[in-house]
Design an enzyme around this catalytic site. Structure first.
Site, PDB file in Angstrom:
ATOM      1  N   GLU A 152       0.394  -0.984  -0.220  1.00  0.00           N
ATOM      2  CA  GLU A 152      -0.006  -0.145  -0.378  1.00  0.00           C
ATOM      3  C   GLU A 152       1.298   1.508   0.102  1.00  0.00           C
ATOM      4  O   GLU A 152       1.789   1.585   0.900  1.00  0.00           O
ATOM      5  CB  GLU A 152      -1.203   0.003   1.178  1.00  0.00           C
ATOM      6  CG  GLU A 152      -2.078   1.252   1.359  1.00  0.00           C
ATOM      7  CD  GLU A 152      -2.776   1.200   2.829  1.00  0.00           C
ATOM      8  OE1 GLU A 152      -2.006   0.930   4.077  1.00  0.00           O
ATOM      9  OE2 GLU A 152      -4.052   1.851   3.068  1.00  0.00           O
ATOM     10  N   ASN A 208      -6.952   6.588  -1.939  1.00  0.00           N
ATOM     11  CA  ASN A 208      -5.747   5.131  -1.775  1.00  0.00           C
ATOM     12  C   ASN A 208      -5.889   3.921  -2.634  1.00  0.00           C
ATOM     13  O   ASN A 208      -7.275   3.877  -2.844  1.00  0.00           O
ATOM     14  CB  ASN A 208      -6.080   5.047   0.179  1.00  0.00           C
ATOM     15  CG  ASN A 208      -4.648   4.214   0.095  1.00  0.00           C
ATOM     16  OD1 ASN A 208      -4.279   3.129  -0.924  1.00  0.00           O
ATOM     17  ND2 ASN A 208      -4.299   3.746   1.574  1.00  0.00           N
ATOM     18  N   CYS A 216      -5.010  -3.090   3.040  1.00  0.00           N
ATOM     19  CA  CYS A 216      -4.636  -2.476   4.013  1.00  0.00           C
ATOM     20  C   CYS A 216      -6.117  -3.022   4.936  1.00  0.00           C
ATOM     21  O   CYS A 216      -6.637  -4.240   5.142  1.00  0.00           O
ATOM     22  CB  CYS A 216      -4.475  -1.231   4.450  1.00  0.00           C
ATOM     23  SG  CYS A 216      -3.919  -1.438   5.856  1.00  0.00           S
TER      24      CYS A 216
HETATM   25  N1  CDT Z   1      -2.919   1.501   6.520  1.00  0.00           N
HETATM   26  C1  CDT Z   1      -4.389   0.760   7.047  1.00  0.00           C
HETATM   27  O1  CDT Z   1      -5.258   0.448   6.906  1.00  0.00           O
HETATM   28  N2  CDT Z   1      -3.454   0.096   8.464  1.00  0.00           N
HETATM   29  C2  CDT Z   1      -4.784   0.132   9.556  1.00  0.00           C
HETATM   30  C3  CDT Z   1      -3.900   0.531  10.406  1.00  0.00           C
HETATM   31  C4  CDT Z   1      -4.191   1.522  11.596  1.00  0.00           C
HETATM   32  S1  CDT Z   1      -6.070   2.094  12.050  1.00  0.00           S
HETATM   33  C5  CDT Z   1      -6.197   3.981  12.910  1.00  0.00           C
HETATM   34  C6  CDT Z   1      -5.100  -0.985   9.320  1.00  0.00           C
HETATM   35  O2  CDT Z   1      -6.520  -1.965   9.588  1.00  0.00           O
HETATM   36  O3  CDT Z   1      -3.779  -2.187   8.646  1.00  0.00           O
END
Ligand code: CDT
Length: 311
Positions: A47, A110, A172
């Site tokens: 990502e 994103n 993600c």
């Molecule tokens: N990039 C991303 O989506 N990260 C999230 C964690 C952050 S939550 C404030 C994840 O779910 O891994």
């Protein structure tokens, strides 16, 4: 006959804030070449893999913020990836920040793309589940401002015929939501690719955060098994500008088993020969959606929600 896709996940170690797009692309090209040397025909990058994970900063200067986004794909700095893809005959999944201007208005997503072995984009996905906040949170060591810098994806969870199979993408935080996998599962997905940037301190509750690695794999393994699909999860990891992010990139079979996993917190290639036919036996038995799912019952449960007596 088995339908094998020789797949690589290209984990990345940290990208510092001062690293240029060209530096990041150079690292991606090295990873792509290594994947090819290990016989892969497709490589899954992570990502937002062209810059540091900028949602950890409050960036108020619009011109500065814009520099983290791609306005074209391929663009001047990323074209080399597409050229290498054609030359090496290896495809890729790539995550990046996308800026488009529509009706004179800037829109930010994103985004990930799927590229075939001839360097052609065959699919685009925009992240649906955006974690974090739109406003900076007092007391946080690192912000998580995805809700400020992106709008929710407007392309749904599509699947594409590519690599002799049916492929899907997510990004993600999407991997934690059963709907992500199920919407693609209902379209017959056989492999889901995703990249992630997951700081260990992502909830701010130390007991939950201590389970970060477990929850990372739990989500992807459950999604794979319950939808009879391969899942390829690729991390950006290690300590990036003081933020400690989880690694353990993994290639997961439709059985839910991890068949390859990264062992470092750096740039690292892992590979597996993924047989896209492997999900078939699950889809024909325990997860034969047409025979065993009960959509009408699910609808009734959702409709009755309002009538649950208060506790
Ligand atoms: N990039 C991303 O989506 N990260 C999230 C964690 C952050 S939550 C404030 C994840 O779910 O891994």
């Amino acid at each position: 006959m088995a339908r094998i896709v020789k797949t690589a996940a290209a984990q990345m170690g940290p990208i510092s804030r001062s690293e240029t797009r060209k530096d990041a692309v150079r690292r991606l090209l090295d990873l792509m070449r290594e994947a090819k040397a290990r016989d892969a025909e497709m490589v899954v990058f992570t990502e937002l893999c062209l810059t540091t994970f900028f949602p950890r900063y409050l960036i108020e200067d619009e011109a500065e913020l814009d520099r983290y986004y791609e306005t074209q794909m391929p663009g001047p700095d990323t074209a080399a990836l597409f050229e290498a893809s054609r030359e090496l005959q290896i495809g890729f999944y790539l995550g990046y920040a996308e800026l488009v201007v529509e009706n004179g208005k800037k829109r930010r997503f994103n985004t990930s793309i799927l590229v075939d072995r001839n360097g052609e984009i065959v699919g685009k996905y925009r992240k649906v589940h955006l974690p974090g906040h739109a406003e900076p949170q007092p007391g946080r060591r690192h912000q998580h401002l995805e809700k400020r810098y992106f709008e929710p994806g407007n392309l749904g969870f599509g699947v594409w015929r590519a690599y002799n199979g049916v492929l899907g993408m997510c990004i993600c935080n999407d991997r934690r939501w059963p709907e992500t996998y199920r919407v693609m599962g209902l379209q017959g997905v056989e492999m889901i690719m995703l990249g992630y940037n997951t700081p260990y301190d992502h909830t701010g509750h130390t007991d939950i955060d201590s389970l970060t690695q477990f929850h990372n794999h739990l989500s992807m393994q459950a999604g794979a098994y319950q939808n009879a699909t391969w899942v390829v999860g690729t991390a950006k990891c290690g300590v990036e500008e003081g933020s400690n992010m989880v690694g353990q990139s993994a290639i997961i079979a439709p059985s839910g088993e991890i068949v390859a996993m990264a062992s470092t917190l750096e740039d690292e290639i892992i590979t597996a020969n993924c047989d896209l036919d492997m999900g078939k036996r699950y889809r024909e038995t325990i997860f034969d959606f047409a025979r065993h799912r009960e959509p009408e019952a699910y609808r009734l449960i959702v409709e009755r929600k309002g009538s649950i007596p208060p506790a």
